[in-house]
Design a protein around this motif. Structure first.
Motif, mmCIF file in Angstrom:
data_model
loop_
_atom_site.group_PDB
_atom_site.id
_atom_site.type_symbol
_atom_site.label_atom_id
_atom_site.label_comp_id
_atom_site.label_asym_id
_atom_site.label_seq_id
_atom_site.Cartn_x
_atom_site.Cartn_y
_atom_site.Cartn_z
ATOM 1 N N TYR A 81 10.345 -12.734 9.909
ATOM 2 C CA TYR A 81 11.195 -11.821 9.079
ATOM 3 C C TYR A 81 12.798 -12.316 9.154
ATOM 4 O O TYR A 81 13.378 -11.502 9.745
ATOM 5 C CB TYR A 81 10.869 -10.348 9.722
ATOM 6 C CG TYR A 81 9.735 -9.979 9.727
ATOM 7 C CD1 TYR A 81 8.930 -9.701 8.357
ATOM 8 C CD2 TYR A 81 8.824 -10.405 10.911
ATOM 9 C CE1 TYR A 81 7.494 -9.655 8.786
ATOM 10 C CE2 TYR A 81 7.513 -10.139 11.116
ATOM 11 C CZ TYR A 81 6.836 -9.714 9.790
ATOM 12 O OH TYR A 81 5.492 -9.413 9.952
ATOM 13 N N ASP A 83 15.076 -12.530 7.018
ATOM 14 C CA ASP A 83 16.043 -11.756 6.388
ATOM 15 C C ASP A 83 16.238 -10.450 6.962
ATOM 16 O O ASP A 83 17.266 -9.532 6.400
ATOM 17 C CB ASP A 83 15.683 -11.689 4.817
ATOM 18 C CG ASP A 83 14.424 -11.024 4.795
ATOM 19 O OD1 ASP A 83 13.693 -10.565 5.603
ATOM 20 O OD2 ASP A 83 14.120 -10.407 3.502
ATOM 21 N N ASN A 177 14.679 -4.873 6.753
ATOM 22 C CA ASN A 177 15.380 -5.537 5.589
ATOM 23 C C ASN A 177 15.926 -4.684 4.555
ATOM 24 O O ASN A 177 16.065 -3.072 4.827
ATOM 25 C CB ASN A 177 14.620 -6.620 5.074
ATOM 26 C CG ASN A 177 13.590 -6.038 4.163
ATOM 27 O OD1 ASN A 177 13.243 -4.877 3.974
ATOM 28 N ND2 ASN A 177 12.648 -7.109 3.640
ATOM 29 N N ASP A 178 16.447 -5.349 3.616
ATOM 30 C CA ASP A 178 17.198 -4.240 2.641
ATOM 31 C C ASP A 178 16.151 -3.004 1.982
ATOM 32 O O ASP A 178 16.620 -2.167 1.551
ATOM 33 C CB ASP A 178 17.886 -4.970 1.411
ATOM 34 C CG ASP A 178 18.917 -5.697 1.851
ATOM 35 O OD1 ASP A 178 19.441 -5.273 2.842
ATOM 36 O OD2 ASP A 178 19.461 -6.584 1.227
ATOM 37 N N SER A 179 14.731 -3.462 2.025
ATOM 38 C CA SER A 179 14.007 -2.426 1.704
ATOM 39 C C SER A 179 13.450 -1.273 2.634
ATOM 40 O O SER A 179 12.649 -0.457 2.217
ATOM 41 C CB SER A 179 12.769 -2.924 0.615
ATOM 42 O OG SER A 179 12.411 -4.209 1.375
ATOM 43 N N VAL A 182 10.141 -3.482 8.200
ATOM 44 C CA VAL A 182 9.183 -4.588 7.947
ATOM 45 C C VAL A 182 8.379 -4.848 9.281
ATOM 46 O O VAL A 182 7.281 -5.430 9.090
ATOM 47 C CB VAL A 182 10.036 -5.829 7.441
ATOM 48 C CG1 VAL A 182 10.291 -5.433 6.022
ATOM 49 C CG2 VAL A 182 10.937 -6.137 8.172
HETATM 50 C C1 LIG Z 1 11.624 -6.798 3.041
HETATM 51 O O1 LIG Z 1 10.487 -7.606 3.486
HETATM 52 C C2 LIG Z 1 9.163 -7.323 3.017
HETATM 53 C C3 LIG Z 1 8.179 -7.757 4.044
HETATM 54 O O2 LIG Z 1 8.410 -9.000 4.479
HETATM 55 C C4 LIG Z 1 9.300 -7.897 1.689
HETATM 56 O O3 LIG Z 1 8.095 -7.765 0.807
HETATM 57 C C5 LIG Z 1 10.592 -7.471 0.859
HETATM 58 O O4 LIG Z 1 10.619 -8.265 -0.333
HETATM 59 C C6 LIG Z 1 11.870 -7.479 1.494
HETATM 60 N N1 LIG Z 1 12.793 -6.897 1.022
HETATM 61 C C7 LIG Z 1 14.081 -7.546 0.813
HETATM 62 C C8 LIG Z 1 15.065 -6.711 -0.131
HETATM 63 O O5 LIG Z 1 14.165 -8.644 1.336
#
Ligand SMILES: *[C@@H]1O[C@H](CO)[C@@H](O)[C@H](O)[C@H]1NC(C)=O
Ligand SMILES: *[C@@H]1O[C@H](CO)[C@@H](O)[C@H](O)[C@H]1NC(C)=O
Ligand SMILES: *[C@@H]1O[C@H](CO)[C@@H](O)[C@H](O)[C@H]1NC(C)=O
Ligand SMILES: *[C@@H]1O[C@H](CO)[C@@H](O)[C@H](O)[C@H]1NC(C)=O
Length: 271
Positions: A81, A83, A177-179, A182
């Motif tokens: 992970y 990011d 992460n930004d969403s 995770v």
């Molecule tokens: C956050 O992590 C998830 C799972 O690894 C991934 O699907 C999603 O694209 C990521 N979001 C960002 C904004 O990087």
């Protein structure tokens, strides 16, 4: 107040049935919604690595103090992970924390813990701060509770401030992460801190210990003197013809004489 009173009166007679029906209907519509939401919410957060634990290696002084504790860093745990930002969640009620909590808000602020919130989020780092494998000589521990400067500063909700009591506390690492969340570790074992002893107890404690040390020292010195005296006496009496040896000879002679006398006497008595 009134609403509360009404609710308490409800279970009286007919009213509860009227009341329970809408409640039941509500639950029926809520349940599928919850069932839909829960797996979705959980499915996105992967549980990784070992749970956080108090540092055992290297052996450190003060792994727990009255307001801090030392954890192993989550090395080689969140590699997938890259990011994400890794946060530490500290709570006194691990069942009351939800992963959708947002760090840096009053709801997860250190300053509101434990009176207004049951968990706070702190020690945010990006993955490069936890290189894997760890370079030799790297510090691989985290001291939770080490920042005193921001403890009362509401503008720094992610403060790693001193823990407010003996615990127990539970901690876990959560990668966002930004969403959203995770990955996470499991919760640690409950962590108890040291309780500060009242000054009187400490002083009596150390006074008692000092006394014991003094007594032990005096006793061992006395014993050494006694031993030396005994040795000296033995050496003195071994080399020189000491009074006691001649004395014992004389005694044995006299005893023998007495015995012979006695032995002679007895047959006389018997005869
Ligand atoms: C956050 O992590 C998830 C799972 O690894 C991934 O699907 C999603 O694209 C990521 N979001 C960002 C904004 O990087
Ligand atoms: C990273 O993902 C790969 C593939 O899904 C998996 O085999 C590996 O165990 C993961 N590593 C960690 C540290 O979770
Ligand atoms: C940690 O979070 C604070 C507040 O959100 C932010 O100011 C800081 O840059 C973050 N640090 C890291 C290493 O992400
Ligand atoms: C301090 O000493 C008193 C009396 O010996 C004892 O009752 C009390 O529990 C002690 N407190 C702590 C924190 O050890």
């Amino acid at each position: 107040m009134w609403a509360d009173g009404d609710h308490r009166r409800v279970p009286g007679d007919k009213e509860p049935q009227q009341h329970s029906r809408p409640g039941h209907r509500g639950a029926r519509t809520m349940l599928p919604l919850l069932l839909l939401l829960l797996p979705a919410a959980r499915g996105t957060v992967v549980t990784v690595g070992p749970e956080p634990a108090l540092t055992k290696d290297p052996q450190l002084e003060g792994v727990t103090t009255a307001s801090t504790f030392v954890l192993d860093q989550p090395r080689c745990v969140f590699q997938n992970y890259s990011d994400a930002v890794i946060w530490l969640v500290v709570t006194n009620d691990k069942d009351a924390f939800y992963n959708n909590a947002t760090p840096g808000t009053p709801e997860t602020a250190f300053q509101n813990f434990p009176d207004k919130v049951s968990a706070y989020m702190t020690l945010n780092v990006t993955l490069p701060s936890y290189p894997c494998p760890r370079p030799a000589g790297d510090i691989t521990v985290l001291r939770v509770g080490s920042e005193t400067s921001c403890a009362k500063d509401m503008s720094r909700p992610t403060c790693n401030g001193p823990l407010p009591g003996p615990g127990p506390y539970w901690v876990k690492f959560l990668a966002l992460n930004d969403s959203g969340p995770v990955a996470e570790t499991s919760w640690s074992m409950p962590i108890m801190l040291r309780t500060a002893q009242p000054a009187s107890n400490i002083s009596t404690g150390s006074g008692y210990r000092d006394g014991m040390i003094a007594i032990t020292t005096i006793l061992s010195i006395l014993f050494a003197i006694l031993l030396a005296a005994l040795l000296a006496m033995l050496v003195f009496c071994g080399s020189e013809s000491c009074g006691s040896s001649t004395f014992s000879k004389a005694e044995s002679v006299s005893v023998r004489r007495y015995n012979t006398h006695h032995v002679y006497d007895q047959p006389c008595a018997r005869l």
